[in-house]
Design a protein around this motif. Structure first.
Motif, mmCIF file in Angstrom:
data_model
loop_
_atom_site.group_PDB
_atom_site.id
_atom_site.type_symbol
_atom_site.label_atom_id
_atom_site.label_comp_id
_atom_site.label_asym_id
_atom_site.label_seq_id
_atom_site.Cartn_x
_atom_site.Cartn_y
_atom_site.Cartn_z
ATOM 1 N N GLN A 297 47.264 44.791 40.609
ATOM 2 C CA GLN A 297 46.033 45.562 40.567
ATOM 3 C C GLN A 297 44.924 44.654 40.064
ATOM 4 N N VAL A 298 43.823 44.601 40.779
ATOM 5 C CA VAL A 298 42.734 43.699 40.397
ATOM 6 C C VAL A 298 41.409 44.431 40.404
ATOM 7 N N LEU A 299 40.482 43.930 39.610
ATOM 8 C CA LEU A 299 39.117 44.433 39.631
ATOM 9 C C LEU A 299 38.398 43.904 40.866
ATOM 10 N N THR A 300 37.389 44.620 41.317
ATOM 11 C CA THR A 300 36.556 44.111 42.402
ATOM 12 C C THR A 300 35.672 42.986 41.856
ATOM 13 N N MET A 301 35.051 42.260 42.762
ATOM 14 C CA MET A 301 34.145 41.185 42.332
ATOM 15 C C MET A 301 32.990 41.758 41.502
ATOM 16 N N GLU A 302 32.502 42.934 41.919
ATOM 17 C CA GLU A 302 31.405 43.565 41.186
ATOM 18 C C GLU A 302 31.844 43.958 39.776
ATOM 19 N N HIS B 213 46.356 38.592 32.540
ATOM 20 C CA HIS B 213 46.914 38.090 33.798
ATOM 21 C C HIS B 213 46.186 38.687 34.998
ATOM 22 N N GLY B 214 45.580 39.870 34.794
ATOM 23 C CA GLY B 214 44.821 40.488 35.872
ATOM 24 C C GLY B 214 43.608 39.675 36.280
ATOM 25 N N ILE B 215 43.056 38.901 35.337
ATOM 26 C CA ILE B 215 41.930 38.026 35.669
ATOM 27 C C ILE B 215 42.388 36.959 36.661
ATOM 28 N N ARG B 216 43.582 36.441 36.449
ATOM 29 C CA ARG B 216 44.165 35.444 37.366
ATOM 30 C C ARG B 216 44.354 36.056 38.757
#
Length: 308
Positions: free
Chosen positions: A109-114, A247-250
């Motif tokens: 699960q990752v954040l969007t670029m925004e 780790h989500g930042i990666r």
């Protein structure tokens, strides 16, 4: 690395992993944990092939462990028994014919670029020493895709040398990552500026005499503390804290590069993956997002929504 709770054969196995295979302490600790857990059910030095088949069957179908954890447990047992057999601790290898079950890799699960930019902007607004530290770490992680353990292990001497390099080599950081594998990552100008700002206030941080860029009581800033800080920052950024982790930042770094058209082999090099299959999981993230975009914005969907 002696440990009072470890039998001598396990100590010898763990030493082999470090000396011969160059595995990290964290990886060795994970192997030790899995083997000790198995020894609560099995007599490791006396177990037969039937015992192992029964154990692996129960492990796979009882449902108390995630499939990935089951695969890791079986992998640990396969490796320890290969060692025990070669070193004559056991007369047979009861894991010789037992394979590691396949499992569907979990999609990170990752954040969007925004959202990622929003997180960094919120961190940047906190001008306290601790706030600048979090801002610098975020820029470092998102600039390079480093594992959190790799980022926290960077020494002050190493970073100062990188920041003082000539223009051609400025921002090139050489490090040893998982499995003691060496690779080069690149600091963006934003990351360099954030780290320079942080170094100007680093002396105000607790334990600043420690040699790491991000010092802590027992060496470097603890990963658990970083995780808690990120969740607080997420709340301030109006982002669900369950969706954020170091780790989500990666994961976000890799996914966003892929979405911008960077090829998988370049991303593999940035992340330090041994095998391209580890990097390919990010294609599933991108495909999932594209699918959602199509559902949300395809013109026929609008027509259907108006009809209903």
């Amino acid at each position: 690395m002696a440990h009072l709770d470890h039998p001598s054969w396990l100590e010898a196995f763990l030493e082999m992993l470090i000396v011969e295979k160059g595995l990290s302490k964290n990886t060795c600790d994970a192997y030790a944990f899995d083997i000790i857990e198995a020894s609560k059910t099995l007599d490791i030095l006396q177990a037969s092939s039937c015992d192992m088949l029964h154990y692996v069957h129960n492990l796979s179908f009882e449902g108390s462990l995630h499939p990935r954890s089951v695969a890791r447990r079986i992998s640990a047992l396969r490796q320890v028994y290969q060692f025990l057999y070669q070193e004559d601790y056991v007369k047979i290898n009861p894991m010789a014919d037992i394979s590691i079950p396949q499992y569907a890799p979990s999609i990170p699960q990752v954040l969007t670029m925004e959202e990622m930019r929003q997180l960094i902007d919120t961190a940047k607004q906190n001008t306290s020493a601790k706030g600048i530290r979090m801002y610098a770490l975020l820029e470092l992680l998102y600039s390079t895709g480093l594992r959190i353990s790799e980022a926290l292990s960077i020494s002050l001497v190493t970073l100062n040398a990188v920041l003082q390099e000539t223009q051609e080599q400025a921002g090139m950081l050489c490090l040893r990552g998982k499995g003691d594998k060496e690779r080069i990552v690149f600091l963006t100008q934003n990351a360099q500026d954030a780290l320079i700002l942080y170094l100007s206030v680093r002396s105000k941080m607790p334990f600043s005499k420690n040699p790491y860029v991000f010092p802590g009581k027992s060496g470097h800033w603890p990963r658990q503390s970083v995780g808690r800080g990120l969740k607080v920052l997420a709340l301030r950024s109006h982002i669900d804290p369950k969706r954020i982790s170091p780790h989500g930042i990666r994961h976000g770094f890799a996914t966003h590069l892929l979405e911008q058209g960077v090829d998988l082999f370049s991303i593999k090099s940035f992340l330090g993956h041994r095998d391209i299959s580890s990097t390919q999981v990010y294609t599933h993230v991108t495909q999932r997002r594209l699918s959602q975009v199509l559902k949300d914005y395809h013109p026929l969907n609008y027509i259907n929504q108006e009809l209903h």
